[in-house]
Design an enzyme around this catalytic site. Structure first.
Site, PDB file in Angstrom:
ATOM      1  N   THR A 132       5.000  -0.451  -8.501  1.00 33.90           N
ATOM      2  CA  THR A 132       5.703  -1.934  -8.231  1.00 33.90           C
ATOM      3  C   THR A 132       6.604  -2.670  -7.245  1.00 33.90           C
ATOM      4  O   THR A 132       7.514  -1.547  -7.105  1.00 33.90           O
ATOM      5  CB  THR A 132       5.756  -3.263  -9.550  1.00 33.90           C
ATOM      6  N   ASP A 133       6.463  -3.966  -6.542  1.00 38.88           N
ATOM      7  CA  ASP A 133       7.418  -4.250  -6.283  1.00 38.88           C
ATOM      8  C   ASP A 133       8.340  -4.640  -6.586  1.00 38.88           C
ATOM      9  O   ASP A 133       9.456  -5.441  -6.286  1.00 38.88           O
ATOM     10  CB  ASP A 133       6.609  -5.400  -5.304  1.00 38.88           C
ATOM     11  N   GLU A 134       7.993  -4.982  -8.033  1.00 38.06           N
ATOM     12  CA  GLU A 134       9.124  -5.508  -8.741  1.00 38.06           C
ATOM     13  C   GLU A 134      10.651  -4.483  -8.971  1.00 38.06           C
ATOM     14  O   GLU A 134      11.499  -5.203  -9.777  1.00 38.06           O
ATOM     15  CB  GLU A 134       8.754  -5.643 -10.429  1.00 38.06           C
ATOM     16  N   TYR A 158      10.253  -3.871 -17.885  1.00 38.94           N
ATOM     17  CA  TYR A 158       9.300  -3.504 -17.074  1.00 38.94           C
ATOM     18  C   TYR A 158       9.158  -2.196 -16.162  1.00 38.94           C
ATOM     19  O   TYR A 158       9.573  -1.466 -15.360  1.00 38.94           O
ATOM     20  CB  TYR A 158       8.536  -3.959 -17.022  1.00 38.94           C
ATOM     21  N   LYS A 162      10.236   1.123 -14.619  1.00 33.73           N
ATOM     22  CA  LYS A 162       8.277   2.008 -13.709  1.00 33.73           C
ATOM     23  C   LYS A 162       9.838   2.424 -12.126  1.00 33.73           C
ATOM     24  O   LYS A 162       9.553   3.514 -11.660  1.00 33.73           O
ATOM     25  CB  LYS A 162       8.003   0.570 -13.017  1.00 33.73           C
TER      26      LYS A 162
HETATM   27  P1  NAD Z   1      -3.358  -2.378 -17.224  1.00 34.25           P
HETATM   28  O1  NAD Z   1      -2.342  -2.320 -18.768  1.00 34.25           O
HETATM   29  O2  NAD Z   1      -4.219  -3.465 -17.419  1.00 34.25           O
HETATM   30  O3  NAD Z   1      -3.411  -0.733 -17.238  1.00 34.25           O
HETATM   31  C1  NAD Z   1      -2.756   0.066 -18.126  1.00 34.25           C
HETATM   32  C2  NAD Z   1      -3.593   1.415 -18.658  1.00 34.25           C
HETATM   33  O4  NAD Z   1      -2.732   2.492 -18.410  1.00 34.25           O
HETATM   34  C3  NAD Z   1      -4.151   1.199 -19.365  1.00 34.25           C
HETATM   35  O5  NAD Z   1      -5.437   1.503 -19.733  1.00 34.25           O
HETATM   36  C4  NAD Z   1      -4.017   1.788 -21.680  1.00 34.25           C
HETATM   37  O6  NAD Z   1      -5.017   1.836 -22.066  1.00 34.25           O
HETATM   38  C5  NAD Z   1      -3.588   2.942 -19.908  1.00 34.25           C
HETATM   39  N1  NAD Z   1      -2.092   3.816 -20.729  1.00 34.25           N
HETATM   40  C6  NAD Z   1      -1.012   2.813 -21.122  1.00 34.25           C
HETATM   41  N2  NAD Z   1      -0.134   3.921 -21.466  1.00 34.25           N
HETATM   42  C7  NAD Z   1      -1.090   5.262 -21.616  1.00 34.25           C
HETATM   43  C8  NAD Z   1      -0.356   6.111 -22.128  1.00 34.25           C
HETATM   44  N3  NAD Z   1       0.872   6.480 -22.751  1.00 34.25           N
HETATM   45  N4  NAD Z   1      -1.574   7.210 -21.674  1.00 34.25           N
HETATM   46  C9  NAD Z   1      -2.310   6.657 -21.385  1.00 34.25           C
HETATM   47  N5  NAD Z   1      -2.545   6.156 -20.526  1.00 34.25           N
HETATM   48  C10 NAD Z   1      -2.348   4.328 -21.206  1.00 34.25           C
HETATM   49  O7  NAD Z   1      -1.822  -2.755 -16.068  1.00 34.25           O
HETATM   50  P2  NAD Z   1      -2.527  -2.094 -14.225  1.00 34.25           P
HETATM   51  O8  NAD Z   1      -2.500  -3.680 -14.234  1.00 34.25           O
HETATM   52  O9  NAD Z   1      -3.743  -1.924 -14.259  1.00 34.25           O
HETATM   53  O10 NAD Z   1      -1.600  -2.043 -13.857  1.00 34.25           O
HETATM   54  C11 NAD Z   1      -2.116  -0.273 -12.848  1.00 34.25           C
HETATM   55  C12 NAD Z   1      -0.867   0.265 -12.646  1.00 34.25           C
HETATM   56  O11 NAD Z   1      -0.539   0.069 -11.452  1.00 34.25           O
HETATM   57  C13 NAD Z   1       0.588   0.658 -13.152  1.00 34.25           C
HETATM   58  O12 NAD Z   1       1.216   1.440 -13.042  1.00 34.25           O
HETATM   59  C14 NAD Z   1       1.770  -0.848 -12.973  1.00 34.25           C
HETATM   60  O13 NAD Z   1       3.060  -0.188 -13.187  1.00 34.25           O
HETATM   61  C15 NAD Z   1       0.469  -0.822 -11.847  1.00 34.25           C
HETATM   62  N6  NAD Z   1       0.615  -1.940 -11.223  1.00 34.25           N
HETATM   63  C16 NAD Z   1       0.515  -3.248 -11.535  1.00 34.25           C
HETATM   64  C17 NAD Z   1       0.652  -4.841 -10.851  1.00 34.25           C
HETATM   65  C18 NAD Z   1      -0.542  -5.796 -11.475  1.00 34.25           C
HETATM   66  O14 NAD Z   1      -0.232  -6.641 -10.633  1.00 34.25           O
HETATM   67  N7  NAD Z   1      -1.434  -5.737 -12.154  1.00 34.25           N
HETATM   68  C19 NAD Z   1       0.945  -4.685  -9.719  1.00 34.25           C
HETATM   69  C20 NAD Z   1       1.304  -3.460  -9.047  1.00 34.25           C
HETATM   70  C21 NAD Z   1       2.005  -2.219  -9.504  1.00 34.25           C
HETATM   71  O1  DAU Z   2       4.832  -7.921  -8.729  1.00 29.95           O
HETATM   72  C1  DAU Z   2       3.983  -7.054  -9.536  1.00 29.95           C
HETATM   73  C2  DAU Z   2       3.839  -6.709 -10.937  1.00 29.95           C
HETATM   74  O2  DAU Z   2       3.001  -8.288 -11.255  1.00 29.95           O
HETATM   75  C3  DAU Z   2       3.191  -5.828 -11.681  1.00 29.95           C
HETATM   76  O3  DAU Z   2       4.574  -4.297 -11.023  1.00 29.95           O
HETATM   77  C4  DAU Z   2       2.749  -6.004 -13.190  1.00 29.95           C
HETATM   78  O4  DAU Z   2       2.306  -5.120 -13.803  1.00 29.95           O
HETATM   79  C5  DAU Z   2       2.502  -7.222 -13.585  1.00 29.95           C
HETATM   80  O5  DAU Z   2       2.188  -7.656 -14.366  1.00 29.95           O
HETATM   81  C6  DAU Z   2       2.574  -8.599 -12.459  1.00 29.95           C
HETATM   82  O6  DAU Z   2       3.853  -9.118 -12.967  1.00 29.95           O
HETATM   83  P1  DAU Z   2       4.774 -10.512 -13.309  1.00 29.95           P
HETATM   84  O7  DAU Z   2       5.488 -10.816 -14.104  1.00 29.95           O
HETATM   85  O8  DAU Z   2       4.537 -11.006 -12.109  1.00 29.95           O
HETATM   86  O9  DAU Z   2       2.773 -11.127 -13.886  1.00 29.95           O
HETATM   87  P2  DAU Z   2       2.499 -12.088 -14.723  1.00 29.95           P
HETATM   88  O10 DAU Z   2       0.404 -12.115 -14.724  1.00 29.95           O
HETATM   89  O11 DAU Z   2       3.039 -11.941 -16.212  1.00 29.95           O
HETATM   90  O12 DAU Z   2       3.175 -13.125 -14.223  1.00 29.95           O
HETATM   91  C7  DAU Z   2       3.062 -13.812 -12.494  1.00 29.95           C
HETATM   92  C8  DAU Z   2       4.505 -14.843 -12.319  1.00 29.95           C
HETATM   93  O13 DAU Z   2       3.673 -15.970 -13.558  1.00 29.95           O
HETATM   94  C9  DAU Z   2       5.253 -15.468 -13.381  1.00 29.95           C
HETATM   95  O14 DAU Z   2       6.382 -15.362 -12.522  1.00 29.95           O
HETATM   96  C10 DAU Z   2       5.513 -15.497 -14.618  1.00 29.95           C
HETATM   97  C11 DAU Z   2       4.808 -16.550 -14.761  1.00 29.95           C
HETATM   98  N1  DAU Z   2       3.793 -17.097 -15.869  1.00 29.95           N
HETATM   99  C12 DAU Z   2       3.148 -15.422 -16.217  1.00 29.95           C
HETATM  100  C13 DAU Z   2       2.560 -16.035 -17.560  1.00 29.95           C
HETATM  101  C14 DAU Z   2       1.069 -14.837 -18.305  1.00 29.95           C
HETATM  102  C15 DAU Z   2       3.846 -17.829 -16.108  1.00 29.95           C
HETATM  103  O15 DAU Z   2       4.252 -19.511 -15.936  1.00 29.95           O
HETATM  104  N2  DAU Z   2       2.836 -18.395 -17.609  1.00 29.95           N
HETATM  105  C16 DAU Z   2       2.547 -17.415 -17.986  1.00 29.95           C
HETATM  106  O16 DAU Z   2       1.769 -18.232 -18.931  1.00 29.95           O
END
Ligand code: NAD
Ligand code: DAU
Length: 354
Positions: A132-134, A158, A162
Site C-alpha cells: 500500500t501507499d500508506e 495498519y 504493512k
Molecule cells: P480485504 O480485507 O478485503 O481482504 C483480505 C483477505 O485476506 C480476506 O479475504 C481475508 O479473509 C484474507 N485474510 C486475512 N488474514 C488472513 C490470513 N492470516 N491468512 C489467509 N487469509 C487471510 O483486503 P483488500 O482491500 O482486498 O486488500 C488486499 C491487499 O491489498 C492487502 O494486502 C492490502 O494491504 C492491499 N492494499 C489494499 C488497498 C485497498 O484500497 N483496499 C490498496 C493498496 C493495497
Molecule cells: O491507501 C491505500 C489504503 O486505502 C489501503 O492500504 C487500505 O487497505 C484501505 O483500507 C484504504 O485505507 P483508507 O484508510 O484510506 O480507506 P478508508 O476507506 O477506511 O478511508 C478512506 C478515507 O475516508 C480516509 O481518509 C478516512 C475517510 N473515512 C472513512 C470512513 C470509513 C471517512 O471520512 N468516513 C468513513 O466512514
C-alpha cells in the site's frame, strides 16, 4: 499454476476472477475467510476447473508448505492481510499477527519450496507482495507525490504492519535471493468492496437513510484507483517486473473525501433517487476524526508506466459510475454481507468458517 493468498477479499477476488477470465493457468486460492473474506465474491468461478479454494491461514506453515509441494506454483501472490485502518486502531493485534508474522511465515514456507526447485524453475519463480501507499506516511498539499524512493514513515498500526511486511519481503530478496516483487498501490474502489470502507459505506448508508459519516473536515486526500486497474497492474508486474524492485500503482486521481462522498450522492440521486426527491447529500454528517489520520496520499506512477507500459483503463468518472451501478445491481450480495449471512453460506458450502 499460481498461488494467491487472500483471494476471497476485495482485491484478491477481483484478481482471481480477472485472471481466470483471461488465462488458462490455474489458481490455488488460499484464504483464512476472516470477516473480510467472502466466497460469494467467487460465485462466477465456483465450478471452474482452474480454481482451487483452500481455507487456510498464511501463517500455517504446515498447510502452506503442503500446498506448495502439491501444486508446485510458479508464483505466489500475497494479497492476504488485515486491511482496515480503523480496525487497526481499535485492535492492532490481528494486524501484527497476519501482516507481520503471517507474511514472515509465508516467506519462510515459500523460501523452503523455492530453494528446492530445479534451477530453471527457481529462476522463473516469483513472490509478488501486494502492499500500500500508506507505508510512505502522509503528505502536505505542497509535497510531491510518493515515488518508490520515498522513505517509509507509516503512521497507523495498519500501515506500520504493512511496512514491516514490505521490509521482510525486501530482506528475503537481499539475504536469500528470493525473487520478489512489491507493489504499493493507492486506494482501490469497485465491486466486492466491504462496506466498512469509505465508498461502499457511503452507498449503503445513503440507501438505508442513515448518516454519511465524514471524518474531521473531510479534506483528507486519497488517490483513487478502480480495482480492475490495480489487478491489471499486478498482472503486468508479475509478467515483466524486475525482481527486487518495487512499483507504485495509482491512477493520478487525488480527491478530498468530501468530494468523493458528494460524487457518490450525485450518482445515487441520478440512478436511484430518494422517494422524497431530496438529495442523499443531506445525509452527510461530519464526525470526530480518525486518530492519527493521514492528511494526503498521492502516487507517482511514472515508474510502472515507463518501465512496464502499464496505464489504468478507467477514469474516476467511469470507475465510480460502474461501482455505484454494481452496488445497486447487487443488493443481495450487500444484504448478505451486512447481515453476516455470507458466513452461513460459507459454512454450508465449505465447512465451518473461522
Ligand atoms: P480485504 O480485507 O478485503 O481482504 C483480505 C483477505 O485476506 C480476506 O479475504 C481475508 O479473509 C484474507 N485474510 C486475512 N488474514 C488472513 C490470513 N492470516 N491468512 C489467509 N487469509 C487471510 O483486503 P483488500 O482491500 O482486498 O486488500 C488486499 C491487499 O491489498 C492487502 O494486502 C492490502 O494491504 C492491499 N492494499 C489494499 C488497498 C485497498 O484500497 N483496499 C490498496 C493498496 C493495497
Ligand atoms: O491507501 C491505500 C489504503 O486505502 C489501503 O492500504 C487500505 O487497505 C484501505 O483500507 C484504504 O485505507 P483508507 O484508510 O484510506 O480507506 P478508508 O476507506 O477506511 O478511508 C478512506 C478515507 O475516508 C480516509 O481518509 C478516512 C475517510 N473515512 C472513512 C470512513 C470509513 C471517512 O471520512 N468516513 C468513513 O466512514
Amino acid at each position: 499454476m499460481i498461488l494467491v493468498t487472500g483471494g476471497a477479499g476485495f482485491i484478491g477476488s477481483n484478481f482471481v476472477l480477472d485472471w481466470l477470465a483471461g488465462s488458462d493457468e490455474a489458481v490455488v486460492n488460499v484464504d483464512k475467510l476472516t470477516y473480510a473474506g467472502n466466497l460469494r465474491n467467487l460465485d462466477a468461478v465456483r465450478s471452474h476447473a482452474g480454481h482451487v479454494f483452500v481455507q487456510a491461514d498464511i501463517g500455517d506453515t504446515a498447510v502452506i508448505s503442503q500446498l506448495l509441494q502439491q501444486h508446485r506454483p510458479r508464483a505466489v501472490l500475497n494479497f492476504a492481510a488485515e486491511s482496515h485502518v480503523d480496525r487497526s486502531i481499535t485492535g492492532p493485534a490481528a494486524f501484527i499477527e497476519t501482516n507481520v508474522l503471517g507474511t514472515f511465515r509465508l516467506l519462510e514456507a515459500v523460501r523452503e519450496y523455492w530453494s528446492a526447485l530445479p534451477e530453471a524453475e527457481r529462476a522463473a519463480f516469483r513472490f509478488l507482495h501486494v502492499s500500500t501507499d500508506e507505508v510512505y506516511g502522509t503528505l502536505s498539499a505542497q509535497d510531491p507525490a510518493f515515488t518508490e524512493t520515498k522513505a517509509y514513515e507509516p503512521n497507523s498500526p495498519y500501515s506500520a504492519s504493512k511496512a514491516a511486511s514490505d521490509h521482510l519481503v525486501r530482506a528475503w530478496h537481499h539475504t536469500y535471493g528470493l525473487p520478489v516483487l512489491t507493489t504499493n498501490c493507492s486506494n482501490n474502489y469497485g465491486p466486492f468492496h466491504f462496506p466498512e470502507k469509505l465508498i461502499p459505506l457511503m452507498i449503503v448508508n445513503a440507501l438505508a437513510g442513515k448518516p454519511l459519516p465524514v471524518y474531521g473536515d473531510g479534506m483528507q486526500v486519497r488517490d483513487w484507483l478502480f480495482v480492475k486497474d490495480h489487478c491489471s497492474a499486478i498482472r503486468r508486474v508479475l509478467e515483466a517486473g524486475v525482481t527486487g524492485e518495487t512499483y507504485n500503482v495509482g491512477g493520478w486521481n487525488e480527491m478530498p473525501n468530501i468530494e468523493i462522498v458528494r460524487r457518490v450522492c450525485a450518482l445515487l440521486d441520478e440512478l436511484r433517487p430518494r422517494a422524497d426527491g431530496v438529495s442523499y447529500a443531506t445525509q452527510l454528517t461530519y464526525v470526530k476524526d480518525r486518530p492519527g489520520h493521514d492528511r494526503r496520499y498521492a502516487i507517482d506512477a511514472r515508474k510502472i508506466e515507463r518501465e512496464l507500459g502499464w496505464k489504468p483503463a478507467e477514469t474516476f468518472d467511469t470507475g465510480i459510475r460502474k461501482t455505484v451501478e454494481w452496488y445497486l445491481a447487487n443488493g443481495e450480495w450487500l444484504a448478505d454481507v451486512q447481515s453476516g449471512g455470507y458466513r452461513d453460506w460459507v459454512s454450508t458450502q465449505y465447512g465451518q468458517a473461522a
